[in-house]
Design an enzyme around this catalytic site. Sequence first.
Site, PDB file in Angstrom:
ATOM      1  N   ASP A   1     -51.203 -17.633  12.817  1.00 47.79           N
ATOM      2  CA  ASP A   1     -49.780 -17.732  12.519  1.00 47.79           C
ATOM      3  C   ASP A   1     -48.970 -16.549  13.024  1.00 47.79           C
ATOM      4  OD1 ASP A   1     -49.735 -20.234  10.758  1.00 47.79           O
ATOM      5  OD2 ASP A   1     -51.332 -19.048   9.865  1.00 47.79           O
TER       6      ASP A   1
ATOM      7  N   CYS B   1     -39.455 -27.907  11.153  1.00 47.30           N
ATOM      8  CA  CYS B   1     -40.678 -27.756  11.939  1.00 47.30           C
ATOM      9  C   CYS B   1     -41.146 -29.057  12.563  1.00 47.30           C
ATOM     10  CB  CYS B   1     -41.782 -27.160  11.060  1.00 47.30           C
ATOM     11  SG  CYS B   1     -41.476 -25.436  10.602  1.00 47.30           S
TER      12      CYS B   1
ATOM     13  N   LYS C   1     -41.189 -29.081  16.413  1.00 49.81           N
ATOM     14  CA  LYS C   1     -42.161 -28.345  17.208  1.00 49.81           C
ATOM     15  C   LYS C   1     -42.633 -29.174  18.405  1.00 49.81           C
ATOM     16  CE  LYS C   1     -44.411 -25.046  14.097  1.00 49.81           C
ATOM     17  NZ  LYS C   1     -45.709 -24.626  13.543  1.00 49.81           N
TER      18      LYS C   1
ATOM     19  N   GLY D   1     -29.987  -8.769  15.133  1.00 51.49           N
ATOM     20  CA  GLY D   1     -30.616  -9.929  15.732  1.00 51.49           C
ATOM     21  C   GLY D   1     -29.950 -10.306  17.032  1.00 51.49           C
ATOM     22  N   HIS D   2     -30.005 -11.586  17.363  1.00 47.73           N
ATOM     23  CA  HIS D   2     -29.448 -12.072  18.619  1.00 47.73           C
ATOM     24  C   HIS D   2     -28.880 -13.460  18.397  1.00 47.73           C
ATOM     25  CE1 HIS D   2     -28.872 -12.210  22.923  1.00 47.73           C
ATOM     26  NE2 HIS D   2     -29.496 -13.381  22.984  1.00 47.73           N
ATOM     27  N   SER D   3     -27.744 -13.752  19.054  1.00 45.00           N
ATOM     28  CA  SER D   3     -27.116 -15.062  18.930  1.00 45.00           C
ATOM     29  C   SER D   3     -26.697 -15.564  20.303  1.00 45.00           C
ATOM     30  CB  SER D   3     -25.893 -14.987  18.008  1.00 45.00           C
ATOM     31  OG  SER D   3     -24.915 -14.111  18.551  1.00 45.00           O
TER      32      SER D   3
ATOM     33  N   ASP E   1     -45.294 -16.669   8.058  1.00 43.30           N
ATOM     34  CA  ASP E   1     -46.307 -16.351   9.065  1.00 43.30           C
ATOM     35  C   ASP E   1     -46.953 -14.993   8.819  1.00 43.30           C
ATOM     36  OD1 ASP E   1     -45.988 -18.744  10.380  1.00 43.30           O
ATOM     37  OD2 ASP E   1     -44.624 -17.951  11.893  1.00 43.30           O
TER      38      ASP E   1
END
Length: 334
Positions: free
Chosen positions: A55, A19, A22, A143-145, A95
């Site tokens: 969040d 993180c 960010k 998901g996605h890649s 979150d």
Amino acid sequence: MTRTTETVRLTQYAHGGGCACKIPPGELEAVVAELRAHGPGATGELIIGLDDGDDAAVVRIDGGRAIVATADFFTPVVDDPYDWGRIAAANALSDVYAVGGEPLVAVNLLGWPRDKLPMELAKEVLRGGLDVATAAACHVAGGHSVDDPEPKYGMAVTGLADPARLLRIDGGRPGLPISLTKPLGIGALNTRHKATGEVFPQAVAAMTALNRDASRTALAAGARCATDVTGFGLVGHLYKLARASGVTAVVDVAAVPYLEGAREAVRDGYVSGGTRRNLDWVRPWLDPGGYGEDDLLLLADAQTSGGLLVAGEIPGAPVIGELVPLAGPHLRLR
């Protein structure tokens, strides 16, 4: 492919870590300040959106149920791929817990430099994420890649919540104590790990611990205000909470818990750029109370999968300060 999975240091393939990568909070707020949905067509009532930087988003779907939606991903924070997967999943699930929800289903988000890193490592990352989601009783469904120059991993998570029992960032009130459910120092130890290869099991244990029990305990104790402590550090996230709630947050610096070795890491210069940006951002709204730079950097330390910051006292978590009526800056150290 010449490198074996045993010799790869994942953190060396990323410009930052966790993180701490960010976008600085001031820059981010300027970008999203005017982004609001316009026009008819949306289903349900948006209870929590962009207004205060909560969040996760929360949408009421009927009288007693609300959908919680969030996404979180980042570059490697540790070299071990399985641990990185576990950390990233715990961080994404956090979150949902931070607004008082329970995760229901997650989908993976994976960026992978397939011409540089073995796919066996990607499999370990995904396995780590699946194991943590399973421990949280959360489905993982695809998901996605993408082929990416830097490895990145995280999850988009959907959860459920009771719209009458949410933890909101704007729910703080004068007179409430401030509780913190995980020690600070994760960012400093991760920065040292990236630079030296030293492994810090105490940091991995903290990052992979779910915030589920802390969230449930906070709701059971009647709390209505919380956020999690991640990339903007304790002072960054506490400033956002105090600003949204219209109060001043007073931190008892001596009461703030730290992981073993964190103070030494900051003393030795293992401070991420994200941590320094956090401190620069809050300085105009911070009364440092005479504390030195090392203490301020520790309080601004960019956490990955940190704990919950709760306006209220909850069993098992140290009280690190209190909310008082707004007078002067939003943050004060004592």
